[in-house]
Design a protein around this motif. Sequence first.
Motif, PDB file in Angstrom:
ATOM      1  N   VAL A   1      18.578   7.043  19.193  1.00  0.00           N
ATOM      2  CA  VAL A   1      18.713   6.646  20.612  1.00  0.00           C
ATOM      3  C   VAL A   1      20.105   6.926  21.158  1.00  0.00           C
ATOM      4  O   VAL A   1      20.327   6.832  22.369  1.00  0.00           O
TER       5      VAL A   1
ATOM      6  N   ALA B   1      16.640  -4.248  16.156  1.00  0.00           N
ATOM      7  CA  ALA B   1      15.680  -5.206  16.730  1.00  0.00           C
ATOM      8  C   ALA B   1      16.187  -5.710  18.074  1.00  0.00           C
ATOM      9  O   ALA B   1      15.779  -6.764  18.533  1.00  0.00           O
TER      10      ALA B   1
ATOM     11  N   ASN C   1      16.397  -4.557  10.114  1.00  0.00           N
ATOM     12  CA  ASN C   1      17.476  -5.046  10.986  1.00  0.00           C
ATOM     13  C   ASN C   1      18.485  -5.855  10.192  1.00  0.00           C
ATOM     14  O   ASN C   1      18.151  -6.520   9.217  1.00  0.00           O
ATOM     15  N   ARG C   2      19.749  -5.747  10.619  1.00  0.00           N
ATOM     16  CA  ARG C   2      20.835  -6.460   9.948  1.00  0.00           C
ATOM     17  C   ARG C   2      20.588  -7.960   9.990  1.00  0.00           C
ATOM     18  O   ARG C   2      20.603  -8.624   8.967  1.00  0.00           O
ATOM     19  N   SER C   3      20.315  -8.498  11.177  1.00  0.00           N
ATOM     20  CA  SER C   3      20.044  -9.938  11.231  1.00  0.00           C
ATOM     21  C   SER C   3      18.542 -10.157  11.010  1.00  0.00           C
ATOM     22  O   SER C   3      17.702  -9.613  11.722  1.00  0.00           O
TER      23      SER C   3
ATOM     24  N   ALA D   1      16.562  -1.930  22.801  1.00  0.00           N
ATOM     25  CA  ALA D   1      16.018  -0.574  22.656  1.00  0.00           C
ATOM     26  C   ALA D   1      14.893  -0.560  21.623  1.00  0.00           C
ATOM     27  O   ALA D   1      13.836   0.042  21.836  1.00  0.00           O
TER      28      ALA D   1
HETATM   29  P1  NDP Z   1      21.308  -4.625  21.495  1.00  0.00           P
HETATM   30  O1  NDP Z   1      22.677  -5.194  21.542  1.00  0.00           O
HETATM   31  O2  NDP Z   1      20.178  -5.351  22.150  1.00  0.00           O
HETATM   32  O3  NDP Z   1      20.896  -4.393  19.952  1.00  0.00           O
HETATM   33  C1  NDP Z   1      21.759  -3.717  19.068  1.00  0.00           C
HETATM   34  C2  NDP Z   1      21.053  -3.498  17.732  1.00  0.00           C
HETATM   35  O4  NDP Z   1      21.925  -2.734  16.901  1.00  0.00           O
HETATM   36  C3  NDP Z   1      20.716  -4.773  16.979  1.00  0.00           C
HETATM   37  O5  NDP Z   1      19.536  -4.579  16.237  1.00  0.00           O
HETATM   38  C4  NDP Z   1      21.934  -4.922  16.054  1.00  0.00           C
HETATM   39  O6  NDP Z   1      21.660  -5.656  14.886  1.00  0.00           O
HETATM   40  C5  NDP Z   1      22.164  -3.470  15.691  1.00  0.00           C
HETATM   41  N1  NDP Z   1      23.519  -3.184  15.225  1.00  0.00           N
HETATM   42  C6  NDP Z   1      24.635  -3.057  15.977  1.00  0.00           C
HETATM   43  N2  NDP Z   1      25.700  -2.765  15.208  1.00  0.00           N
HETATM   44  C7  NDP Z   1      25.247  -2.738  13.931  1.00  0.00           C
HETATM   45  C8  NDP Z   1      25.858  -2.495  12.676  1.00  0.00           C
HETATM   46  N3  NDP Z   1      27.168  -2.234  12.571  1.00  0.00           N
HETATM   47  N4  NDP Z   1      25.078  -2.503  11.559  1.00  0.00           N
HETATM   48  C9  NDP Z   1      23.754  -2.774  11.650  1.00  0.00           C
HETATM   49  N5  NDP Z   1      23.116  -3.017  12.822  1.00  0.00           N
HETATM   50  C10 NDP Z   1      23.849  -2.992  13.947  1.00  0.00           C
HETATM   51  O7  NDP Z   1      21.445  -3.160  22.106  1.00  0.00           O
HETATM   52  P2  NDP Z   1      20.284  -2.217  22.681  1.00  0.00           P
HETATM   53  O8  NDP Z   1      19.096  -2.337  21.802  1.00  0.00           O
HETATM   54  O9  NDP Z   1      20.115  -2.444  24.134  1.00  0.00           O
HETATM   55  O10 NDP Z   1      20.930  -0.767  22.520  1.00  0.00           O
HETATM   56  C11 NDP Z   1      21.079  -0.176  21.240  1.00  0.00           C
HETATM   57  C12 NDP Z   1      21.548   1.258  21.432  1.00  0.00           C
HETATM   58  O11 NDP Z   1      20.532   1.984  22.107  1.00  0.00           O
HETATM   59  C13 NDP Z   1      22.825   1.397  22.284  1.00  0.00           C
HETATM   60  O12 NDP Z   1      23.719   2.218  21.590  1.00  0.00           O
HETATM   61  C14 NDP Z   1      22.370   2.097  23.536  1.00  0.00           C
HETATM   62  O13 NDP Z   1      23.333   3.021  23.973  1.00  0.00           O
HETATM   63  C15 NDP Z   1      21.124   2.838  23.058  1.00  0.00           C
HETATM   64  N6  NDP Z   1      20.171   3.058  24.139  1.00  0.00           N
HETATM   65  C16 NDP Z   1      19.866   4.339  24.446  1.00  0.00           C
HETATM   66  C17 NDP Z   1      18.993   4.608  25.457  1.00  0.00           C
HETATM   67  C18 NDP Z   1      18.710   6.016  25.786  1.00  0.00           C
HETATM   68  O14 NDP Z   1      18.054   6.242  26.837  1.00  0.00           O
HETATM   69  N7  NDP Z   1      19.097   6.990  24.961  1.00  0.00           N
HETATM   70  C19 NDP Z   1      18.338   3.540  26.233  1.00  0.00           C
HETATM   71  C20 NDP Z   1      18.683   2.204  25.789  1.00  0.00           C
HETATM   72  C21 NDP Z   1      19.581   1.985  24.781  1.00  0.00           C
HETATM   73  P3  NDP Z   1      21.742  -7.293  14.887  1.00  0.00           P
HETATM   74  O15 NDP Z   1      20.448  -7.777  15.497  1.00  0.00           O
HETATM   75  O16 NDP Z   1      21.863  -7.627  13.453  1.00  0.00           O
HETATM   76  O17 NDP Z   1      22.947  -7.654  15.702  1.00  0.00           O
END
Ligand code: NDP
Length: 284
Positions: free
Chosen positions: A227, A133, A156-158, A136
Amino acid sequence: MSTTLNFKQELTGCFGQPVAENPTQVMMEAAYRHHGLDWRYLTIEVAPDDLAAAVAGARAMGFRGFNCTIPHKVAVIEHLDGMGESAAVMGAVNCVVRRGDQLIGENTDGKGFVKSLQDIVDPAGKRVLIFGAGGAARAIGVETALAGATHITIANRSRERGEELAALLNDKVPAEASFVPWDGPVAVPEGTDIVINATSIGLFPDVDARLGLDVDSLREGMVVADVIPNPPRTHLVRDAEERGCRVIDGLGMLVNQGTIGIQYWTGTDPDPTVMRQALEAVFG
Ligand code: NDP
């Protein structure tokens, strides 16, 4: 790499955190070279307190646009002159485009994802499960809904962040959305057509981290997208392939958000194959 600003060249860039070698820069400049565009794409570290000055500097130096990465995707908005439709819904900008004398905020993350999706399936009328959430997930949820997906489940985790994204989708785009708690392996809901990992699980160096997904609930013919661009062959990609799913990796999304950015800035439709090859070389 040191860079001399040469004002005969068109400038674009990425304002964000420091990176040793920015894969996006390598990919963009490969496209500029391939198409004979005398453009540069610079990677510029900008501290949060310097963002206003950096945007003013980009205006003054005639930048044709720039990408924004974390932590600037939301903060940049107040320094711009207007917003594209989906970026306004998301409340986040990853691509700024100079149109006339205005700087307009766009979001190409979700558009790039949908372009990859449309290569193998039309999202119109489809039911989608998204893990995550964050930025991305938000971009993908909004654009997939604008492309006609009818139902989106957010895991989503949170809980708070997940419910917030489901509420935003219900409110702002023509798709029905719901939230499912993610405190153990989640089974893909009956009738789901498309499953997406939009979390950072699997990103280098934590390549052995696994998504909390009941992989036995993946069925043949489903579309499964990840992603994560580095490495592109995540556990999810491999599990999905083994079960006969059609798979999209994170390199496709990264390439497509780049092709859309170049199209916005230069008016040229770049060759995605050249850009993907440049990325593959960076990621080994
Ligand atoms: P954010 O920090 O905004 O969000 C991260 C998300 O991942 C949150 O929903 C978070 O959950 C969840 N998350 C992280 N670690 C864990 C875990 N151990 N267990 C469960 N949930 C987890 O990051 P972004 O959304 O900006 O980016 C996410 C990914 O997307 C990145 O790896 C980035 O590289 C990739 N990305 C790829 C793109 C591409 O063009 N291929 C473009 C943009 C991003 P919570 O809310 O609970 O913290």
